[in-house]
Write an enzyme that holds these catalytic residues in place. Structure first.
Site, PDB file in Angstrom:
ATOM      1  N   ASP A   1       1.734  -3.755   6.840  1.00 13.44           N
ATOM      2  CA  ASP A   1       0.749  -4.601   6.186  1.00 13.44           C
ATOM      3  C   ASP A   1      -0.101  -5.266   7.285  1.00 13.44           C
ATOM      4  O   ASP A   1      -0.996  -4.635   7.820  1.00 13.44           O
ATOM      5  CB  ASP A   1       1.543  -5.611   5.342  1.00 13.44           C
ATOM      6  CG  ASP A   1       0.687  -6.391   4.372  1.00 13.44           C
ATOM      7  OD1 ASP A   1      -0.217  -5.806   3.779  1.00 13.44           O
ATOM      8  OD2 ASP A   1       0.944  -7.595   4.201  1.00 13.44           O
TER       9      ASP A   1
ATOM     10  N   ARG B   1      13.231  -2.421  -6.345  1.00 15.46           N
ATOM     11  CA  ARG B   1      13.430  -1.498  -5.219  1.00 15.46           C
ATOM     12  C   ARG B   1      13.884  -0.120  -5.693  1.00 15.46           C
ATOM     13  O   ARG B   1      13.647   0.880  -5.035  1.00 15.46           O
ATOM     14  CB  ARG B   1      14.500  -2.041  -4.260  1.00 15.46           C
ATOM     15  CG  ARG B   1      14.107  -3.291  -3.505  1.00 15.46           C
ATOM     16  CD  ARG B   1      15.125  -3.561  -2.397  1.00 15.46           C
ATOM     17  NE  ARG B   1      15.077  -4.925  -1.909  1.00 15.46           N
ATOM     18  CZ  ARG B   1      14.226  -5.362  -0.973  1.00 15.46           C
ATOM     19  NH1 ARG B   1      13.349  -4.549  -0.460  1.00 15.46           N
ATOM     20  NH2 ARG B   1      14.252  -6.610  -0.570  1.00 15.46           N
TER      21      ARG B   1
ATOM     22  N   ASP C   1      10.190  -4.400  -2.821  1.00 20.23           N
ATOM     23  CA  ASP C   1      10.566  -5.333  -3.884  1.00 20.23           C
ATOM     24  C   ASP C   1       9.487  -6.368  -4.191  1.00 20.23           C
ATOM     25  O   ASP C   1       8.571  -6.601  -3.404  1.00 20.23           O
ATOM     26  CB  ASP C   1      11.829  -6.093  -3.473  1.00 20.23           C
ATOM     27  CG  ASP C   1      11.529  -7.168  -2.428  1.00 20.23           C
ATOM     28  OD1 ASP C   1      10.916  -6.831  -1.392  1.00 20.23           O
ATOM     29  OD2 ASP C   1      11.882  -8.340  -2.648  1.00 20.23           O
TER      30      ASP C   1
ATOM     31  N   PHE D   1      -0.499  -5.095  -4.175  1.00 22.37           N
ATOM     32  CA  PHE D   1       0.921  -5.357  -3.992  1.00 22.37           C
ATOM     33  C   PHE D   1       1.711  -4.284  -4.725  1.00 22.37           C
ATOM     34  O   PHE D   1       1.499  -4.052  -5.907  1.00 22.37           O
ATOM     35  CB  PHE D   1       1.305  -6.740  -4.503  1.00 22.37           C
ATOM     36  CG  PHE D   1       2.677  -7.125  -4.065  1.00 22.37           C
ATOM     37  CD1 PHE D   1       2.896  -7.662  -2.808  1.00 22.37           C
ATOM     38  CD2 PHE D   1       3.767  -6.897  -4.891  1.00 22.37           C
ATOM     39  CE1 PHE D   1       4.180  -7.977  -2.376  1.00 22.37           C
ATOM     40  CE2 PHE D   1       5.062  -7.205  -4.467  1.00 22.37           C
ATOM     41  CZ  PHE D   1       5.263  -7.750  -3.214  1.00 22.37           C
ATOM     42  N   VAL D   2       2.596  -3.614  -4.008  1.00 22.00           N
ATOM     43  CA  VAL D   2       3.340  -2.509  -4.615  1.00 22.00           C
ATOM     44  C   VAL D   2       4.854  -2.749  -4.598  1.00 22.00           C
ATOM     45  O   VAL D   2       5.365  -3.493  -3.759  1.00 22.00           O
ATOM     46  CB  VAL D   2       3.031  -1.164  -3.910  1.00 22.00           C
ATOM     47  CG1 VAL D   2       1.605  -0.729  -4.170  1.00 22.00           C
ATOM     48  CG2 VAL D   2       3.294  -1.242  -2.404  1.00 22.00           C
TER      49      VAL D   2
ATOM     50  N   GLU E   1      10.021   2.182   8.738  1.00 25.35           N
ATOM     51  CA  GLU E   1       9.589   1.013   7.963  1.00 25.35           C
ATOM     52  C   GLU E   1       9.042   1.459   6.611  1.00 25.35           C
ATOM     53  O   GLU E   1       8.521   2.577   6.478  1.00 25.35           O
ATOM     54  CB  GLU E   1       8.515   0.282   8.805  1.00 25.35           C
ATOM     55  CG  GLU E   1       7.802  -0.859   8.178  1.00 25.35           C
ATOM     56  CD  GLU E   1       8.663  -2.083   7.918  1.00 25.35           C
ATOM     57  OE1 GLU E   1       9.645  -1.934   7.173  1.00 25.35           O
ATOM     58  OE2 GLU E   1       8.333  -3.174   8.425  1.00 25.35           O
ATOM     59  N   ASP E   2       9.157   0.590   5.615  1.00 25.89           N
ATOM     60  CA  ASP E   2       8.623   0.931   4.284  1.00 25.89           C
ATOM     61  C   ASP E   2       7.105   0.863   4.250  1.00 25.89           C
ATOM     62  O   ASP E   2       6.441   1.757   3.722  1.00 25.89           O
ATOM     63  CB  ASP E   2       9.236   0.029   3.195  1.00 25.89           C
ATOM     64  CG  ASP E   2       9.147  -1.458   3.519  1.00 25.89           C
ATOM     65  OD1 ASP E   2       8.560  -1.830   4.554  1.00 25.89           O
ATOM     66  OD2 ASP E   2       9.678  -2.260   2.726  1.00 25.89           O
TER      67      ASP E   2
ATOM     68  N   LYS F   1      -1.079   0.003   4.733  1.00 29.83           N
ATOM     69  CA  LYS F   1      -2.155  -0.764   4.085  1.00 29.83           C
ATOM     70  C   LYS F   1      -3.096  -1.250   5.184  1.00 29.83           C
ATOM     71  O   LYS F   1      -3.055  -2.419   5.570  1.00 29.83           O
ATOM     72  CB  LYS F   1      -1.519  -1.994   3.425  1.00 29.83           C
ATOM     73  CG  LYS F   1      -1.628  -2.067   1.913  1.00 29.83           C
ATOM     74  CD  LYS F   1      -1.241  -3.468   1.476  1.00 29.83           C
ATOM     75  CE  LYS F   1      -0.048  -3.469   0.580  1.00 29.83           C
ATOM     76  NZ  LYS F   1       0.310  -4.821   0.097  1.00 29.83           N
TER      77      LYS F   1
ATOM     78  N   LYS G   1      15.169  -4.823   4.161  1.00 28.81           N
ATOM     79  CA  LYS G   1      15.893  -3.920   3.296  1.00 28.81           C
ATOM     80  C   LYS G   1      15.038  -2.742   2.876  1.00 28.81           C
ATOM     81  O   LYS G   1      15.535  -1.669   2.560  1.00 28.81           O
ATOM     82  CB  LYS G   1      16.347  -4.668   2.037  1.00 28.81           C
ATOM     83  CG  LYS G   1      17.281  -5.815   2.308  1.00 28.81           C
ATOM     84  CD  LYS G   1      17.611  -6.548   0.990  1.00 28.81           C
ATOM     85  CE  LYS G   1      18.480  -7.752   1.274  1.00 28.81           C
ATOM     86  NZ  LYS G   1      18.570  -8.652   0.116  1.00 28.81           N
ATOM     87  N   GLY G   2      13.726  -2.978   2.834  1.00 22.93           N
ATOM     88  CA  GLY G   2      12.814  -2.019   2.220  1.00 22.93           C
ATOM     89  C   GLY G   2      12.864  -0.594   2.752  1.00 22.93           C
ATOM     90  O   GLY G   2      12.605   0.348   2.030  1.00 22.93           O
TER      91      GLY G   2
HETATM   92  P1  IMP Z   1       3.763  -7.126   8.035  1.00 24.04           P
HETATM   93  O1  IMP Z   1       3.203  -5.775   8.410  1.00 24.04           O
HETATM   94  O2  IMP Z   1       4.363  -7.871   9.174  1.00 24.04           O
HETATM   95  O3  IMP Z   1       2.732  -7.953   7.312  1.00 24.04           O
HETATM   96  O4  IMP Z   1       4.979  -6.995   7.042  1.00 24.04           O
HETATM   97  C1  IMP Z   1       5.170  -5.891   6.309  1.00 24.04           C
HETATM   98  C2  IMP Z   1       6.375  -6.100   5.417  1.00 24.04           C
HETATM   99  O5  IMP Z   1       6.050  -6.972   4.331  1.00 24.04           O
HETATM  100  C3  IMP Z   1       6.708  -4.766   4.772  1.00 24.04           C
HETATM  101  O6  IMP Z   1       7.653  -4.082   5.554  1.00 24.04           O
HETATM  102  C4  IMP Z   1       7.251  -5.178   3.441  1.00 24.04           C
HETATM  103  O7  IMP Z   1       8.629  -5.413   3.533  1.00 24.04           O
HETATM  104  C5  IMP Z   1       6.507  -6.436   3.107  1.00 24.04           C
HETATM  105  N1  IMP Z   1       5.340  -6.107   2.246  1.00 24.04           N
HETATM  106  C6  IMP Z   1       4.046  -6.002   2.606  1.00 24.04           C
HETATM  107  N2  IMP Z   1       3.269  -5.629   1.584  1.00 24.04           N
HETATM  108  C7  IMP Z   1       4.106  -5.444   0.533  1.00 24.04           C
HETATM  109  C8  IMP Z   1       3.906  -5.001  -0.823  1.00 24.04           C
HETATM  110  O8  IMP Z   1       2.805  -4.671  -1.299  1.00 24.04           O
HETATM  111  N3  IMP Z   1       5.026  -4.945  -1.592  1.00 24.04           N
HETATM  112  C9  IMP Z   1       6.262  -5.273  -1.147  1.00 24.04           C
HETATM  113  N4  IMP Z   1       6.491  -5.666   0.117  1.00 24.04           N
HETATM  114  C10 IMP Z   1       5.432  -5.752   0.959  1.00 24.04           C
HETATM  115 MG    MG Z   2       9.724  -4.161   5.410  1.00 28.81          MG
END
Ligand code: IMP
Ligand code: MG
Length: 199
Positions: A122, A184, A178, A171-172, A118-119, A150, A62-63
């Protein structure tokens, strides 16, 4: 210097006061003005790079929806768009990198250029999986555009062609992101007060 940052931060927190969640916020990490500027730059860059090409923006729900809504209005070439919704298998503390598709896109992407919106990137595991998935569907290209990055948390090497703001390992919430389904709708990217986790 620090007092200046504190003053600016206090000013922004005042702006947030209309939000009932304001007390849960520790600080504003990326202000709405900074995001707006970055999104403008990204929109210009994407419009230039994809001129004359068939582009589909694929938003990761959703982000990503807040970023998509802002970004697409800064893009000056014709674009199509779609949404995908994914969730990680297993518990959230141990990311496996295998994602479950909850809602797939409807558009046929063969011979089109895909830009995943993408939001936040990570570990990079979600996007690596999505990139592999879309690449099996015959697109001309698959690239990534993220509002936030990040990099200190990365587990897999992944190329991000378009990125907004690089943030530290915190964590944001806000700007689409969210915590437990909330925050959100905060207009700025904020860190949460520890009391929110501890309650
Ligand atoms: P990854 O890159 O597969 O670890 O996943 C990233 C997803 O995890 C992001 O698109 C977010 O939806 C969620 N996420 C990662 N870090 C944060 C954060 O600091 N706050 C909120 N959601 C996060
Ligand atoms: Mg996401």
């Amino acid at each position: 210097m620090y007092s200046l940052i504190a003053t600016v931060s206090a000013k922004y927190l005042e702006i947030l006061e209309v939000f009932e969640m304001q007390g849960d916020i520790e600080e504003i990490l990326v202000s709405r003005e900074t995001m707006r500027q970055k999104v403008k730059e990204l929109g210009m860059q994407i419009s230039r790079d994809y001129e004359g090409k068939d582009l589909i923006l694929v938003c990761v729900l959703k982000g990503g929806f807040v970023f998509l809504a802002d970004l697409m209005r800064e893009i000056t070439i014709p674009v199509d768009m779609d949404f995908i919704s994914v969730s990680s298998y297993g518990n959230s503390t141990k990311t496996s990198g295998v994602v479950r598709i909850i809602k797939d896109i409807d558009i046929n992407v063969a011979n089109k250029h895909i830009l995943i919106v993408e939001d936040l990137v990570d570990t990079g595991l979600t996007l690596r999986h999505l990139k592999e998935l879309f690449n099996t569907r015959g697109p001309l290209s698959v690239k990534i555009c993220t509002a936030l990055d990040k990099p200190s948390r990365r587990k897999v090497d992944i190329e991000i062609e378009y990125k907004g703001v690089v943030i530290p390992d915190k964590f944001v919430v806000g700007y689409g992101l969210d915590y437990a389904g909330k925050y959100r709708n905060l207009p700025d990217v904020c860190t949460l007060s520890p009391k929110v986790y501890m309650d």
